[in-house]
Design an enzyme around this catalytic site. Structure first.
Site, PDB file in Angstrom:
ATOM      1  N   GLU A 100       0.832  -1.401  -0.068  1.00  0.00           N
ATOM      2  CA  GLU A 100       0.055   0.075   0.048  1.00  0.00           C
ATOM      3  C   GLU A 100       0.878   1.343  -0.045  1.00  0.00           C
ATOM      4  OE1 GLU A 100      -2.343   1.550  -0.247  1.00  0.00           O
ATOM      5  OE2 GLU A 100      -4.437   0.713   0.479  1.00  0.00           O
ATOM      6  N   ASP A 104      -4.483   5.187   6.053  1.00  0.00           N
ATOM      7  CA  ASP A 104      -5.129   6.301   6.591  1.00  0.00           C
ATOM      8  C   ASP A 104      -6.090   6.067   7.648  1.00  0.00           C
ATOM      9  OD1 ASP A 104      -5.603   9.057   6.915  1.00  0.00           O
ATOM     10  OD2 ASP A 104      -7.026   9.068   5.561  1.00  0.00           O
TER      11      ASP A 104
HETATM   12  P1  IMP Z   1      -7.828   4.653   3.988  1.00  0.00           P
HETATM   13  O1  IMP Z   1      -9.065   3.608   3.447  1.00  0.00           O
HETATM   14  O2  IMP Z   1      -8.419   5.853   4.736  1.00  0.00           O
HETATM   15  O3  IMP Z   1      -6.815   3.946   4.790  1.00  0.00           O
HETATM   16  O4  IMP Z   1      -7.294   5.342   3.026  1.00  0.00           O
HETATM   17  C1  IMP Z   1      -6.355   4.739   2.110  1.00  0.00           C
HETATM   18  C2  IMP Z   1      -6.194   5.278   0.967  1.00  0.00           C
HETATM   19  O5  IMP Z   1      -6.518   6.922   0.657  1.00  0.00           O
HETATM   20  C3  IMP Z   1      -4.841   5.226   0.432  1.00  0.00           C
HETATM   21  O6  IMP Z   1      -4.374   4.027  -0.244  1.00  0.00           O
HETATM   22  C4  IMP Z   1      -4.575   6.551  -0.336  1.00  0.00           C
HETATM   23  O7  IMP Z   1      -4.907   6.162  -1.828  1.00  0.00           O
HETATM   24  C5  IMP Z   1      -5.603   7.576   0.150  1.00  0.00           C
HETATM   25  N1  IMP Z   1      -4.728   8.521   1.046  1.00  0.00           N
HETATM   26  C6  IMP Z   1      -5.017   8.561   2.394  1.00  0.00           C
HETATM   27  N2  IMP Z   1      -4.309   9.667   2.989  1.00  0.00           N
HETATM   28  C7  IMP Z   1      -3.691  10.158   1.651  1.00  0.00           C
HETATM   29  C8  IMP Z   1      -2.854  11.395   1.684  1.00  0.00           C
HETATM   30  O8  IMP Z   1      -2.503  12.164   2.623  1.00  0.00           O
HETATM   31  N3  IMP Z   1      -2.439  11.506   0.344  1.00  0.00           N
HETATM   32  C9  IMP Z   1      -3.055  10.931  -0.645  1.00  0.00           C
HETATM   33  N4  IMP Z   1      -3.738   9.962  -0.690  1.00  0.00           N
HETATM   34  C10 IMP Z   1      -4.123   9.636   0.494  1.00  0.00           C
HETATM   35 MG    MG Z   2      -4.316   3.613  -2.230  1.00  0.00          MG
END
Ligand code: IMP
Ligand code: MG
Length: 185
Positions: A100, A104
């Site tokens: 990954e 986040d």
């Molecule tokens: P999650 O499902 O919230 O953990 O988000 C994961 C996805 O969101 C990652 O694989 C990224 O593609 C995108 N993402 C999360 N934070 C950022 C950031 O600060 N910049 C760019 N993409 C992000």
């Molecule tokens: Mg991603």
């Protein structure tokens, strides 16, 4: 530095050195794994990281991609990411390393990990370049020998570059930096 960035958090040299460490650790941990592990990158964000990581892995591995849609074009995470293209490699009874760009909230990781287990993977380890632990909503439960590798802990800023985008821009920057808020608000 790109004019839309406020600061650079990790240069291409720092990223490359950290990936060498991660690759050495993974190569050692999976040395006795038979058959060797399958590396699955989450498109699009992990494409550069996957390419740089696997070139430093000293094992006869298999590589594939999966796509999870989580954001649309905003900066707010989606709670129910969808898997929009599947795998080519049969992962039944294989050990998988999910690659990954960033973890986040953790929703994407949990969703993709469940999907890989439903396809018969015997274990799903994770290797993420960045980790924003302060924003976690869902914690991935690792079982047995499953491992969690991370390159850097990321402060709670919206970051771009080295695969990470805002509205499909900035992925090609060789470093990772903080996007000025005027470019996404
Ligand atoms: P999650 O499902 O919230 O953990 O988000 C994961 C996805 O969101 C990652 O694989 C990224 O593609 C995108 N993402 C999360 N934070 C950022 C950031 O600060 N910049 C760019 N993409 C992000
Ligand atoms: Mg991603």
């Amino acid at each position: 530095m790109h004019p839309h960035l406020e600061s650079v958090l990790w240069t291409d040299d720092q990223i490359s050195r950290r990936i060498s460490d991660l690759a050495a650790q993974i190569s050692a941990d999976f040395l006795a794994c038979s058959p060797p592990p399958v590396f699955i990158g989450v498109a699009t964000g992990a494409f550069l990281f996957l390419a740089d990581l696997v070139r430093k892995i000293d094992l006869p591995i298999t590589v594939d991609l999966i796509r999870a849609e989580s954001y649309g074009s905003g900066t707010v995470s989606n709670e129910a990411p969808t898997i929009s293209f599947g795998l080519k490699v049969d992962i039944k009874d294989r050990h998988v390393i999910l690659v990954e760009d960033i973890v986040d909230t953790g929703h994407t990781l949990s969703r993709v990990s469940e999907h890989l287990k439903s396809k018969g993977a015997s274990s799903v380890s994770v290797c993420t370049l960045l980790d924003k632990p302060t924003r976690r909503k869902v914690n991935l439960q690792l079982v047995g020998d499953e491992k969690y590798y991370r390159g850097f802990e990321c402060p709670d800023y919206f970051v771009v570059g080295y695969g990470l985008d805002f509205a499909e821009l900035y992925r090609n920057l060789p470093y990772i930096g903080v996007l000025k808020s005027e470019h996404y608000e």
